[in-house]
Design an enzyme around this catalytic site. Structure first.
Site, PDB file in Angstrom:
ATOM      1  CD  GLU A  10      -2.733  -1.093   2.559  1.00  0.00           C
ATOM      2  OE1 GLU A  10      -2.536  -0.174   3.387  1.00  0.00           O
ATOM      3  OE2 GLU A  10      -3.551  -2.006   2.747  1.00  0.00           O
TER       4      GLU A  10
ATOM      5  CG  ASP B 145      -3.252   8.917   7.751  1.00  0.00           C
ATOM      6  OD1 ASP B 145      -3.788   7.797   7.694  1.00  0.00           O
ATOM      7  OD2 ASP B 145      -2.955   9.593   6.751  1.00  0.00           O
TER       8      ASP B 145
END
Length: 277
Positions: free
Chosen positions: A49, A60
Site C-alpha cells: 500500500e 492517520d
C-alpha cells in the site's frame, strides 16, 4: 483478474496469509521512497500500500501524518506518486500496488484522468478512506469499470446491518480496521479480530486483511493466523523516521532500516498457521 486477485489466489495455493506493507509515497524524498518500495518485495511484502500525501489526513496517526508532511515538503504530488508507481513497474510487474489516501487530491486531479493514469502506471487498487458506500458513483464504480480493485474499510463499528452496503462494490480484499481510532493508536487484539473476521466472512468470499495496531512480528503472526493478511504501516514509517538525520533527510541506512523490519514482519506472517477460510 488483477494482480491483487492473482496474488491472493497464489497465497491460497500456498496456504498462507499475506504480509501487506504500507509506506508513504515520497517519504522522506522521492528517490529514497522509490528505493524503499523496490526493496519491500525482496523483504517479503506480498502487497504494497502506497500512501498518497495529503494535507488533512483525518484517519492517520501522528507517525503517518508526519510522513505525509515530509513527502509534501520534499515536493511529492499525486502526479509524482503515479510516476513512482511507473518507475517501480519497470522492474516488477507482479507485486500488487494499492494507493491509499483521501478523495480530495483525486477530485482535484480529475477522476477520469486519474483512473486512466493510475491504470497506465500500474496501480492495481484503491483504498479511499473518506468515501462511504453512498458515494460509490464518485470513484468506486468508475474505478471498477477501469479495471482497478476498490478496497473498502470495515471497522469495529460496522455492524451486520451496515456490512452489506460496505461490501456491495468491494473487490480485491476487505480491509478490516482492528481498532477504533487513528493509525498507530493502540494494539490489535487478536481474539477480537478473529471474531470480526469470521463475521465479515459470513457476508463475503473476499480475503480479509487486518490493519491498524500491528507493530511487531509476533503481533503480525497472531493476526495472520486469524485473517488472510496483516497490514503494517506505522511501524515501518517509524523505522524510516528513526533512520533520518537531524535535518530529517535520508541516510545511508534508511532503506535498510525499513527493509529489515519488513523482513522480520514478513517472517512473522509466514510463521502463522493457515488462516481460516
Amino acid at each position: 483478474m488483477t494482480r491483487i486477485d492473482a496474488r491472493f489466489a497464489q497465497l491460497r495455493r500456498e496456504s498462507r496469509s499475506a504480509f501487506v506493507s504500507f509506506v508513504m509515497a515520497g517519504d522522506p524524498d522521492p528517490k529514497t521512497s522509490l528505493q524503499i518500495i523496490k526493496a519491500l518485495p525482496k523483504a517479503g511484502a506480498d502487497l504494497i500500500e502506497i500512501g498518497m500525501p495529503f494535507t488533512d489526513p483525518m484517519a492517520d496517526g501522528p507517525s503517518i501524518q508526519a510522513a505525509g508532511l515530509r513527502a509534501l515538503k520534499a515536493g511529492m504530488t499525486l502526479k509524482k506518486t503515479l510516476a513512482l508507481v511507473g518507475e517501480f513497474r519497470k522492474d516488477d510487474d507482479a507485486t500488487p500496488l494499492v494507493l491509499m489516501g483521501y478523495y480530495n487530491p483525486i477530485y482535484i486531479y480529475g477522476v477520469e484522468k486519474f483512473l486512466s493514469d493510475a491504470k497506465t502506471a500500474g496501480v492495481d487498487g484503491l483504498i479511499i478512506v473518506d468515501l462511504p458506500a453512498e458515494e460509490d458513483e464518485e470513484l468506486c464504480l468508475p474505478a471498477l469499470k477501469a479495471g482497478l480493485n476498490f478496497i473498502r474499510l470495515a471497522t469495529p463499528t460496522t455492524d451486520d446491518k451496515r456490512l452489506p452496503a460496505v461490501l456491495a462494490n468491494t473487490s480485491g480484499f476487505v480491509y478490516y480496521v482492528s481498532i477504533t481510532g487513528i493509525t498507530g493508536a493502540a494494539a490489535a487484539d487478536s481474539k477480537i479480530v478473529a471474531e470480526a473476521v469470521a463475521r465479515i466472512k459470513r457476508h463475503t468470499d473476499l480475503p480479509v486483511c487486518v490493519g491498524f495496531g500491528i507493530k511487531t512480528p509476533e503481533a503480525a503472526q497472531a493476526i495472520a493466523e486469524r485473517a488472510n493478511g496483516a497490514v503494517v504501516g506505522t511501524a515501518l514509517v517509524d523505522a524510516l523516521r528513526a533512520s533520518l538525520d537531524v535535518d530529517g533527510q535520508a541516510t545511508a541506512g534508511t532503506v535498510n532500516a525499513v527493509a529489515e523490519l519488513a523482513a522480520s514482519l514478513a517472517q512473522g506472517v509466514r510463521g502463522a498457521r493457515q488462516a481460516a477460510e
